[in-house]
Design an enzyme around this catalytic site. Structure first.
Site, mmCIF file in Angstrom:
data_model
loop_
_atom_site.group_PDB
_atom_site.id
_atom_site.type_symbol
_atom_site.label_atom_id
_atom_site.label_comp_id
_atom_site.label_asym_id
_atom_site.label_seq_id
_atom_site.Cartn_x
_atom_site.Cartn_y
_atom_site.Cartn_z
ATOM 1 N N HIS A 169 0.842 -1.196 0.000
ATOM 2 C CA HIS A 169 0.000 0.000 0.000
ATOM 3 C C HIS A 169 0.884 1.255 0.000
ATOM 4 O O HIS A 169 0.665 2.189 -0.766
ATOM 5 C CB HIS A 169 -0.899 -0.051 1.243
ATOM 6 C CG HIS A 169 -1.727 1.161 1.478
ATOM 7 N ND1 HIS A 169 -3.067 1.200 1.173
ATOM 8 C CD2 HIS A 169 -1.429 2.373 1.986
ATOM 9 C CE1 HIS A 169 -3.554 2.379 1.482
ATOM 10 N NE2 HIS A 169 -2.572 3.121 1.979
ATOM 11 N N GLU A 170 1.899 1.256 0.824
ATOM 12 C CA GLU A 170 2.793 2.422 0.894
ATOM 13 C C GLU A 170 3.574 2.589 -0.407
ATOM 14 O O GLU A 170 3.817 3.704 -0.856
ATOM 15 C CB GLU A 170 3.752 2.298 2.073
ATOM 16 C CG GLU A 170 3.068 2.186 3.438
ATOM 17 C CD GLU A 170 2.045 3.282 3.667
ATOM 18 O OE1 GLU A 170 2.212 4.389 3.122
ATOM 19 O OE2 GLU A 170 1.051 3.025 4.367
ATOM 20 N N HIS A 173 1.626 4.567 -2.844
ATOM 21 C CA HIS A 173 1.686 6.013 -2.628
ATOM 22 C C HIS A 173 2.950 6.590 -3.258
ATOM 23 O O HIS A 173 2.933 7.664 -3.842
ATOM 24 C CB HIS A 173 1.665 6.336 -1.132
ATOM 25 C CG HIS A 173 0.305 6.221 -0.512
ATOM 26 N ND1 HIS A 173 -0.818 6.748 -1.104
ATOM 27 C CD2 HIS A 173 -0.114 5.656 0.643
ATOM 28 C CE1 HIS A 173 -1.866 6.497 -0.330
ATOM 29 N NE2 HIS A 173 -1.471 5.824 0.729
ATOM 30 N N GLU A 261 -6.347 6.584 -1.334
ATOM 31 C CA GLU A 261 -6.268 5.428 -0.433
ATOM 32 C C GLU A 261 -6.867 4.189 -1.107
ATOM 33 O O GLU A 261 -6.297 3.097 -1.024
ATOM 34 C CB GLU A 261 -7.008 5.706 0.881
ATOM 35 C CG GLU A 261 -6.358 6.764 1.747
ATOM 36 C CD GLU A 261 -4.908 6.445 2.058
ATOM 37 O OE1 GLU A 261 -4.583 5.278 2.305
ATOM 38 O OE2 GLU A 261 -4.094 7.392 2.030
#
Lengths: 628, 199
Positions: A169-170, A173, A261
């Site tokens: 997930h990071e 980003h 997100e």
């Protein structure tokens, strides 16, 4: 979940919202331009509604507002434009060294590397936050200065697959430049706030006595009176439009942030191809008593960076930077029953997965807190990534006495330990070293007495133990320390291999920490480009293993084959400076070439299947210099 | 006025075409690099296996057969990889890797099952360390393959879409890149679990 579709959807939503944002900005500038036109008209004709709209004034004001917003946002951009590292540090993060001996951290770094491969980005530095909440963040505005941070709570509670989901997930980003997008939006909103602030400013000026005095004096004059009214109205209009603009743009920004997100969740599934991982992590956050709270006071400022709302006190739903936990889980796992596993059962789940997926054994919490590096972890392998001396050779690290271990924890006494490791044996050398140490000489002598009894192999461990704590020095202290180290090394006019390895292992991470050097960008993809440097380095390595020229030549040929190169030449004399220079050039190669080089180095060092004292040291120095 | 508009239009058009060219190059290089990552990780694993066997030996003296099979499979896979290196364009070489990989996978899986009978081995620190290394390398191989296929898909989709398809063959991107199909295609959709319980 169809993750490609979900990604496209989130990207399209972002585009629509960005479009709405720019329309909003245009509306904002036009309403201010209209405000000016109305007030103009009031001053000239006494009526707010002009007969004809003065297009010149309108467009001038419009452009002025847009420019002001842009300039103010650039200014703000400039202020906020710090790399990811400073964000991590301000949140109280501690850099995890690639040479860590902590099993949890080794696994974390492995997972980060895996996700780097899955997303095609170079692995960023990883920071650990000492919070019990389950959370993680990514910061930084380019691939180069990006960092990832994760809480101790996440490491303790999540299993390997869930951790992978969170890290993935990071990475999304970072990959999609979300931090940069957020920064641009923050800058623009600041510009809007700034214009609203002009309204406030006018009110403040009008409130001050001298103006009020002149107002009362000129209030007889009808024209002066209407001027004051006009200024009041102008200030009021600016304040209201500014406030509205700020609210609306904050709202859109929050909506964009929530879309990002969703995008990151979908990308996490793409990178891991394992929806249960990230969904499991989200469920555990819902079940955990700590939730995702991060205690650092800076947590609120950076809430948009986190995996899950970083602060405990939830904002109004509309302004939240993250979608609701339930919504996120449901998008990933549509069949979810809506129940968070209770804390007990999630612990049990963890215990089970520990057996099947080979997780790090959980240590009691207090132990981790009070003593992050335990004896046990120390006495394992010299390094995590594929060095098997402890398997194939006789390497056995010896327990370091508690007394010395605690000395490494203090930046001052850690310095003495490093000094002691550098003290020479010759009389002349010692004399010079005594001079450069000055008042620290006696302390260093005391330390030396304790260290002398330790076997040679523990020196590397001592060094690695001390480095993280040396990072607590101030910049000034570090400069002093660095000078002293150089003097100690130069005392005998000769740099030994140990001095070189110590300097490399010690100063490379510290120089980076104190901003003296940057991690080099990769320039070389092919081994041919750095052929000469490789030659020097491998001759040096082979010579540390064998004195027999025949064997060295044979090894050189073997090594060159691994790179599909012509056999390396045998070099008679080699100074340590040449080697240092060559390694620094090699450090500029890209990551897959570096992996090859490290592999070749390990093979060479293992070749004789005997353990040399300095093998681990040299390998560690290499890895440090190559930033692997 | 009209002149300027046309001029700006042409200029923007040229910029757009340049960006198409650059993006084709970017996506192509990305998948080529992705392929070399697989290679690096495969080699890493071949290097890890001897260490694994070496560590396990102390505990599994009676299971010489299993251990030898792992080593043999590893050697053959490693050889196949080297062969493919020398003849990168030879499709049989790539096929060789795939077959050898599958044999190796089976051997390791078998090894894991056998290891279940030796509880002491689970507690061994060095063994745990090697297993974590092996497990991360297994993951990396899977992720490298997956990233390769993702990159290939990105390249192909971009190349075939309008208006890029008008230019792609002109710029020398005539062919779709090939996806890597492994026999265990379904299995690699999941991150391989290399635990003590086997698969």
């Amino acid at each position: 979940m169809n993750f490609f579709e979900a990604q496209d959807e989130a990207k399209a939503s972002t585009a629509r919202l960005l479009f709405a944002f720019s329309i909003g900005l245009i509306l904002f500038a036009s309403s201010i331009a209209y405000l000016v036109v109305f007030i103009e008209s009031y001053l000239h004709t006494g009526s707010f509604i002009p007969a004809v709209v003065d297009t010149v004034i309108f467009s001038e004001v419009f452009i002025a507002v847009i420019l002001t917003v842009l300039i103010a946002s650039l200014f703000q951009y400039y202020l906020l434009r710090d790399g990811g590292k400073s964000v991590a540090l301000s949140l109280g993060g501690k850099l995890i060294s690639p040479m860590t001996h902590n099993k949890q951290e080794i696994m974390l770094l492995n997972v980060v590397e895996e996700m780097a491969i899955a997303s095609g980005i170079a692995p960023p530095p990883v920071y650990l936050l000492h919070d019990q909440g389950i959370n993680a963040f990514a910061a930084g505005f380019t691939y180069e200065d990006a960092v990832i941070g994760i809480t101790q709570g996440a490491l303790d509670a999540l299993d390997r697959q869930e951790l992978q989901g969170v890290i993935a997930h990071e990475f999304s980003h970072i990959f999609h430049g979300d931090m940069r997008l957020n920064l641009h939006l923050t800058g623009l909103i600041y510009g809007i706030v700034f214009i609203g602030g002009i309204g406030h400013f006018i009110f403040d000026v009008l409130d001050s006595s001298s103006i009020r005095h002149s107002v009362s004096r000129s209030s007889n004059d009808k024209k002066g009176g209407s001027l004051i009214v006009a200024i009041y109205l102008f200030a009021l209009g600016l304040t209201i439009i500014g406030w509205l603009g700020t609210m609306i743009s904050e709202l859109i920004k929050a909506m964009i942030s929530r879309q990002r997100e969703y995008l990151a969740d979908a990308s996490a599934v793409q990178y891991t191809r394992y929806p249960d991982g990230i969904a499991g992590a989200l469920k555990k956050i819902g079940a955990s008593t700590y939730g995702s709270s991060v205690s650092s006071s800076a947590g609120g400022d950076f809430s948009h960076l986190f995996f899950s709302d970083g602060t405990s006190n939830f904002w109004d739903h509309w302004f939240s930077t993250h979608p609701k936990l339930e919504d996120r889980i449901r998008r990933i796992d549509p069949r979810w029953d809506g129940k968070f596993a209770s804390e007990k059962s999630s612990q049990k789940h963890y215990a089970q997965s520990e057996q099947t997926t080979f997780n790090v054994p959980k240590q009691p919490e207090e132990e981790i807190k009070s003593n992050p590096i335990t004896f046990d972890t120390l006495s394992r392998m010299p390094n995590p990534s594929g060095n098997f001396h402890s398997v194939s050779s006789t390497f056995e690290a010896v327990d370091i006495p508690l007394e010395i271990q605690s000395m490494t924890a203090n930046p001052l006494s850690a310095q003495w330990i490093i000094y002691a490791l550098l003290l020479g044996s010759q009389h002349n050398e010692l004399r010079l070293q005594k001079e450069s140490l000055g008042s620290a000489w006696e302390k260093t002598q005391n330390v030396l007495k304790t260290i002398e009894s330790l076997p040679r192999s523990s020196h590397l461990n001592l060094l690695l133990l001390a480095i993280p704590n040396l990072k607590m020095m101030s910049t000034l202290q570090y400069e002093q320390f660095r000078k002293t180290i150089e003097k100690l090394i130069d005392a005998d006019q000769h740099i030994s291999i140990w001095e070189w390895t110590l300097r490399s292992i010690l100063l490379t991470p510290l120089d980076y920490e104190y901003g003296l050097t940057k991690i080099p960008k990769s320039m070389f993809q092919s081994s041919k480009q750095i052929r000469h440097s490789l030659n020097i380095v491998f001759v040096f390595l082979a010579k540390t293993q064998f004195s027999n020229e025949e064997t060295v030549r044979f090894l050189l040929q073997k090594t060159a084959e691994q790179f599909d190169l012509e056999p390396f030449q045998y070099l008679e004399d080699l100074t340590i400076d040449q080697v240092d220079l060559a390694v620094r050039k090699i450090a500029l190669s890209d990551s897959s070439l570096k992996t090859k080089i490290i592999d070749a180095t390990e093979t060479l060092l293992k070749y004789d299947s005997r353990y040399h004292e300095d093998d681990a040291e040299i390998l560690t120095a290499f890895k440090t210099l190559l930033h692997v | 006025m009209m002149k300027y508009i046309v001029g700006i239009g042409i200029f923007a058009g040229i910029l757009y075409i340049i960006s198409i060219f650059n993006r084709l190059v970017l996506t192509k290089n990305r998948y080529i690099n992705a392929f070399s990552q697989i290679d690096v990780q495969l080699k890493r694993r071949y290097d890890l296996i001897p260490a694994l066997v070496e560590t396990a030996k102390h505990y599994m003296e009676h299971e010489k057969n299993t251990l030898e099979r792992v080593i043999a499979a590893r050697n053959s896979a490693s050889q196949n990889l080297r062969h493919a290196h020398q003849n990168p364009s030879d499709p049989t070489a790539i096929q060789g890797i795939v077959t050898a990989e599958n044999t190796l996978r089976q051997a390791i899986s078998n090894f894991n099952v056998v290891m279940e009978n030796y509880p002491a081995i689970k507690a061994d620190g060095a063994m745990r360390q090697v297993m974590e290394e092996l497990s991360t390398t297994e993951n990396k191989i899977a992720f490298a393959r997956q990233f390769y296929n993702d990159s290939v898909m990105e390249y192909n989709t971009y190349r075939q879409s309008f208006p890029q398809n008008l230019f792609s063959s002109l710029f020398g991107h005539r062919q779709d890149a090939a996806l890597l199909e492994f026999e265990d295609a379904q299995e690699i959709q999941l991150p391989p679990k290399l635990g003590f319980l086997g698969e």
